[in-house]
Design a protein around this motif. Structure first.
Motif, PDB file in Angstrom:
ATOM      1  N   PHE A  55       0.986  -0.994  -0.284  1.00 18.26           N
ATOM      2  CA  PHE A  55       0.194  -0.259   0.386  1.00 18.26           C
ATOM      3  C   PHE A  55       0.892   1.021   0.111  1.00 18.26           C
ATOM      4  N   LEU A  56       0.715   1.936  -0.945  1.00 13.89           N
ATOM      5  CA  LEU A  56       1.158   3.487  -0.919  1.00 13.89           C
ATOM      6  C   LEU A  56       1.130   4.571  -1.279  1.00 13.89           C
ATOM      7  N   SER A  75      11.246  -2.989 -11.705  1.00 14.98           N
ATOM      8  CA  SER A  75      12.219  -3.669 -10.937  1.00 14.98           C
ATOM      9  C   SER A  75      11.544  -5.298 -11.562  1.00 14.98           C
ATOM     10  N   ASP A  76      12.672  -6.148 -11.518  1.00 16.62           N
ATOM     11  CA  ASP A  76      12.173  -7.237 -12.497  1.00 16.62           C
ATOM     12  C   ASP A  76      11.380  -8.515 -10.730  1.00 16.62           C
ATOM     13  N   ASP A  77      12.182  -8.243  -9.990  1.00 17.50           N
ATOM     14  CA  ASP A  77      11.881  -8.325  -8.571  1.00 17.50           C
ATOM     15  C   ASP A  77      10.840  -8.106  -7.801  1.00 17.50           C
ATOM     16  N   ILE A  78      10.286  -6.837  -8.225  1.00 17.21           N
ATOM     17  CA  ILE A  78       9.309  -7.010  -7.476  1.00 17.21           C
ATOM     18  C   ILE A  78       8.011  -6.432  -8.499  1.00 17.21           C
ATOM     19  N   LYS A  79       8.149  -5.881  -9.572  1.00 22.23           N
ATOM     20  CA  LYS A  79       6.974  -5.923  -9.928  1.00 22.23           C
ATOM     21  C   LYS A  79       5.497  -6.791 -10.165  1.00 22.23           C
ATOM     22  N   ASP A  80       6.191  -7.893 -10.505  1.00 22.29           N
ATOM     23  CA  ASP A  80       4.369  -8.050  -9.712  1.00 22.29           C
ATOM     24  C   ASP A  80       3.998  -8.142  -8.612  1.00 22.29           C
ATOM     25  N   ILE A  81       4.424  -7.575  -7.404  1.00 18.75           N
ATOM     26  CA  ILE A  81       3.693  -7.632  -6.508  1.00 18.75           C
ATOM     27  C   ILE A  81       2.387  -6.711  -6.652  1.00 18.75           C
ATOM     28  N   PRO A  82       0.940  -6.823  -6.142  1.00 20.20           N
ATOM     29  CA  PRO A  82       0.241  -6.196  -6.289  1.00 20.20           C
ATOM     30  C   PRO A  82       0.406  -4.893  -5.100  1.00 20.20           C
ATOM     31  N   VAL A  83       0.055  -4.054  -5.770  1.00 20.25           N
ATOM     32  CA  VAL A  83      -0.056  -2.092  -5.172  1.00 20.25           C
ATOM     33  C   VAL A  83      -1.125  -1.109  -4.428  1.00 20.25           C
ATOM     34  N   VAL A  84      -1.584  -1.356  -3.695  1.00 17.06           N
ATOM     35  CA  VAL A  84      -2.119  -0.472  -4.094  1.00 17.06           C
ATOM     36  C   VAL A  84      -2.498   0.568  -3.391  1.00 17.06           C
ATOM     37  N   MET A  85      -2.704   2.197  -4.325  1.00 16.64           N
ATOM     38  CA  MET A  85      -2.785   3.602  -3.718  1.00 16.64           C
ATOM     39  C   MET A  85      -3.799   4.267  -2.817  1.00 16.64           C
ATOM     40  N   VAL A  86      -3.382   4.516  -1.883  1.00 18.40           N
ATOM     41  CA  VAL A  86      -4.294   5.176  -0.772  1.00 18.40           C
ATOM     42  C   VAL A  86      -3.962   7.058  -0.606  1.00 18.40           C
ATOM     43  N   SER A  87      -4.738   7.291  -0.726  1.00 22.94           N
ATOM     44  CA  SER A  87      -5.047   8.562  -0.815  1.00 22.94           C
ATOM     45  C   SER A  87      -6.028   9.365  -0.266  1.00 22.94           C
ATOM     46  N   GLY A  88      -6.033  10.197   0.307  1.00 22.72           N
ATOM     47  CA  GLY A  88      -7.332  11.049   1.482  1.00 22.72           C
ATOM     48  C   GLY A  88      -8.704  10.999   0.132  1.00 22.72           C
ATOM     49  N   ALA A  89      -7.914  11.894  -1.243  1.00 25.67           N
ATOM     50  CA  ALA A  89      -8.903  12.224  -1.485  1.00 25.67           C
ATOM     51  C   ALA A  89      -8.724  11.581  -2.655  1.00 25.67           C
ATOM     52  N   TYR A  90     -10.415  11.586  -4.146  1.00 26.23           N
ATOM     53  CA  TYR A  90     -10.114  10.173  -4.885  1.00 26.23           C
ATOM     54  C   TYR A  90     -10.355  10.563  -6.502  1.00 26.23           C
ATOM     55  N   LEU A  95      -8.428   7.673 -10.339  1.00 29.87           N
ATOM     56  CA  LEU A  95      -8.815   6.889 -10.118  1.00 29.87           C
ATOM     57  C   LEU A  95      -7.805   6.256 -11.817  1.00 29.87           C
ATOM     58  N   GLN A  96      -8.150   7.322 -13.069  1.00 28.88           N
ATOM     59  CA  GLN A  96      -7.439   7.005 -14.014  1.00 28.88           C
ATOM     60  C   GLN A  96      -5.683   6.524 -14.204  1.00 28.88           C
ATOM     61  N   TYR A  97      -4.953   7.158 -13.433  1.00 28.46           N
ATOM     62  CA  TYR A  97      -3.495   6.270 -13.181  1.00 28.46           C
ATOM     63  C   TYR A  97      -3.832   5.311 -12.670  1.00 28.46           C
ATOM     64  N   CYS A  98      -4.235   4.788 -11.666  1.00 33.06           N
ATOM     65  CA  CYS A  98      -4.662   3.716 -10.748  1.00 33.06           C
ATOM     66  C   CYS A  98      -4.775   2.490 -11.900  1.00 33.06           C
ATOM     67  N   ALA A  99      -5.812   2.563 -12.640  1.00 36.33           N
ATOM     68  CA  ALA A  99      -6.747   2.071 -14.151  1.00 36.33           C
ATOM     69  C   ALA A  99      -5.261   1.592 -14.953  1.00 36.33           C
ATOM     70  N   MET A 101      -2.400   1.746 -14.232  1.00 33.47           N
ATOM     71  CA  MET A 101      -1.040   1.106 -14.031  1.00 33.47           C
ATOM     72  C   MET A 101      -1.429  -0.411 -13.529  1.00 33.47           C
ATOM     73  N   GLY A 102      -2.776  -0.084 -13.590  1.00 36.00           N
ATOM     74  CA  GLY A 102      -2.903  -1.455 -13.098  1.00 36.00           C
ATOM     75  C   GLY A 102      -2.903  -2.169 -11.605  1.00 36.00           C
ATOM     76  N   VAL A 103      -3.551  -1.157 -10.718  1.00 36.54           N
ATOM     77  CA  VAL A 103      -3.291  -1.244  -9.614  1.00 36.54           C
ATOM     78  C   VAL A 103      -4.914  -1.079  -8.904  1.00 36.54           C
ATOM     79  N   SER A 104      -5.282  -1.030  -7.338  1.00 37.52           N
ATOM     80  CA  SER A 104      -6.673  -0.712  -7.129  1.00 37.52           C
ATOM     81  C   SER A 104      -5.688   0.968  -5.969  1.00 37.52           C
ATOM     82  N   CYS A 105      -6.870   1.189  -5.636  1.00 36.10           N
ATOM     83  CA  CYS A 105      -7.011   2.372  -4.920  1.00 36.10           C
ATOM     84  C   CYS A 105      -7.990   2.103  -3.774  1.00 36.10           C
ATOM     85  N   LEU A 106      -7.229   2.894  -2.681  1.00 40.85           N
ATOM     86  CA  LEU A 106      -8.235   3.279  -1.187  1.00 40.85           C
ATOM     87  C   LEU A 106      -7.996   4.460  -0.571  1.00 40.85           C
TER      88      LEU A 106
END
Length: 134
Positions: A55-56, A75-90, A95-99, A101-106
């Protein structure tokens, strides 16, 4: 019973780190928190055991969440770890950036129950997606 997951969370706000850690541990997961993106990247680089999800926080000093995500994805070693972007705003831009990059938002919440439910929902989606990819 669901399998305990290892989660990394990066945020420069100590109160948010504690709040997130308390919630995710209550959900049955192991959490390692970081307030410095460079330190988290170093741990990811040198530690053999990788987290199940990262979670970032978007808004960070020095390296922000988007910059760290770019480093992770290259990074080849960690690029497949799922990432969730966290923000106080939405905003739609996030949302477009996350889509893209293929990551979730919280969205950060300061109501314990609501934030817990949001974290649980995002984790379920991330791990369900992982099952279909594997």
């Amino acid at each position: 019973m669901k399998k305990k997951k290892t989660i990394y969370y990066l945020d420069d706000d100590q109160e948010d780190l504690g709040f997130f850690k308390e919630i995710t541990e209550e959900l049955g997961h192991e959490v390692k928190v970081f307030s410095d993106g460079r330190k988290m990247l170093l741990v990811l680089e040198i530690q053999a055991a990788k987290p199940d999800v990262i979670f970032l926080d978007i808004h960070m000093p020095v390296l922000n969440g988007e910059e760290i995500l770019e480093i992770i994805k290259k990074s080849d070693d960690i690029k497949d770890i799922p990432v969730v972007m966290v923000s106080g705003a939405y905003p739609k831009k996030l949302l477009q950036y996350c889509a893209d990059m293929g990551v979730s938002c919280l969205v950060k919440r300061h109501n314990f129950r609501e934030f817990r439910d949001n974290i649980d929902e995002v984790l379920k989606k991330v791990f369900e997606r992982e099952k279909t990819v594997k």
